[in-house]
Write an enzyme that holds these catalytic residues in place. Structure first.
Site, PDB file in Angstrom:
ATOM      1  N   TYR A 178       1.013  -1.041  -0.222  1.00 38.40           N
ATOM      2  CA  TYR A 178      -0.033  -0.102  -0.217  1.00 38.40           C
ATOM      3  C   TYR A 178       0.735   1.281   0.198  1.00 38.40           C
ATOM      4  CZ  TYR A 178       0.706   0.909   4.893  1.00 38.40           C
ATOM      5  OH  TYR A 178       1.540   1.117   6.043  1.00 38.40           O
ATOM      6  N   CYS A 179       0.237   2.484  -0.574  1.00 37.32           N
ATOM      7  CA  CYS A 179       0.960   3.646  -0.443  1.00 37.32           C
ATOM      8  C   CYS A 179      -0.256   4.719  -0.332  1.00 37.32           C
ATOM      9  CB  CYS A 179       1.812   3.646  -1.807  1.00 37.32           C
ATOM     10  SG  CYS A 179       0.983   3.736  -3.355  1.00 37.32           S
ATOM     11  N   THR A 180       0.031   5.927  -0.714  1.00 35.84           N
ATOM     12  CA  THR A 180      -0.636   6.967  -0.590  1.00 35.84           C
ATOM     13  C   THR A 180      -1.944   6.751  -1.549  1.00 35.84           C
ATOM     14  OG1 THR A 180       1.069   8.461   0.074  1.00 35.84           O
ATOM     15  CG2 THR A 180      -0.968   9.546  -0.378  1.00 35.84           C
TER      16      THR A 180
END
Length: 312
Positions: A178-180
């Site tokens: 996951y990331c922003t």
């Protein structure tokens, strides 16, 4: 009712003559009265822009009208004021720097981790055979991250390839990245697959979409964003604060950039230390002759870099 919107998006789609496209696109954004930051590369677009709802709607309509970007998804936030001061649209070699010498070894349009919608991601994160992998930088995950997430000691995403060896122990697990907003996971998951990880997933739309569609459950702290808001709330289900003041260790969710422009370090800092050090990370930075005036936000407009102001 809030008067402005901020929209976050990316799209991996080949752009011919991308440098000229960036020049034209800058003029188009300015014509709509938008502010923001857009990166254009041969591989696609990566942007955050802000303006009135009408301007943002016109921008999104124009992007979707271009068949190259018809699949683009926008994350939309209502805001009190524009999230940027200026409008920049720059051509770069990649829309997110992978750190790879040979960028051709991965192609997000051909092979990436399986996309998980927020509800699917939420249903998997507590399973025993799952590892949640944060592919963001240190200052980002220090402010907020998913419960029990594996974090990496990296200053920038371009350092990610060097850390894959440390993840070998998880090759027999389901790896949920996951990331922003999702853009880094497209390359991170593709790179993990390239290195022999077989069961790789990515949170579609990233933390921002997860907050909107799954209430941000089990995301601890706030999410760092790359505009003058600096951080946004994500979790409306079981929120908590996990970050502490860089100077005194007090629990705080406030993140700033050091007021010394030659440092500009991202740090979490409580209000008391912020006032005492005037937004600096240390006494040395406080004494720096170029220290910027601190207004309590810790956000500073960057010195403008050369951009295309006209089309040749």
């Amino acid at each position: 009712m809030k008067k402005f919107q901020t929209i976050l998006y990316y799209c991996y789609s080949p752009i011919a003559e991308a440098e000229q496209f960036a020049a034209n696109h800058l003029l188009f954004c300015k014509s709509l009265g938008l502010t923001g930051r857009i990166i254009v590369a041969d591989e696609g677009l990566n942007g955050t822009v802000s303006g009135t709802p009408e301007a943002c709607a016109a921008y999104m309509e124009a992007i979707h009208a271009d068949e190259r970007f018809a699949k683009t998804e926008f994350k939309i936030d209502d805001v009190e004021e524009p999230s940027f001061i200026k409008m920049h649209c720059r051509y770069k070699s990649e829309i997110v720097h992978s750190g790879l010498r040979d960028t051709s070894i991965i192609n997000p349009n051909e092979k990436t981790g399986k996309h998980l919608e927020p509800a699917e991601f939420r249903s998997m994160i507590d399973q025993e055979d799952v590892i949640i992998l944060d592919v963001r930088s240190n200052y980002e995950h220090s402010l907020g991250k998913f419960k029990n997430a594996v974090t990496l000691d990296i200053e920038n995403f371009r350092d990610f390839p060097e850390k894959i060896a440390e993840l070998e122990q998880y090759k027999d697990k389901k790896v949920l990245t996951y990331c922003t907003g999702g853009i880094k996971c497209e390359k991170a998951s593709a790179l993990l697959l390239h290195h022999g990880f077989n069961d790789v997933y990515q949170l579609h739309g990233g933390i921002i979409k997860y907050g909107k569609e799954a209430g941000g459950e089990d995301f601890e702290g706030k999410c760092y964003v790359f505009d003058n808001r600096i951080a946004v709330e994500v979790n409306s289900v079981n929120p908590t604060v996990i970050s502490t003041c860089y100077n005194c260790g007090t629990t705080t969710a406030k993140m700033i950039n050091c007021a010394n422009p030659e440092c500009n370090e991202h740090i979490t800092q409580c209000d008391n230390c912020g006032e005492e050090l005037q937004g600096c990370c240390s006494a040395a930075c406080f004494s720096h002759p170029r220290r910027r005036p601190y207004d309590g936000t810790g956000y500073y407009v960057k010195v403008p870099q050369p951009v295309h102001e006209s089309v040749k």
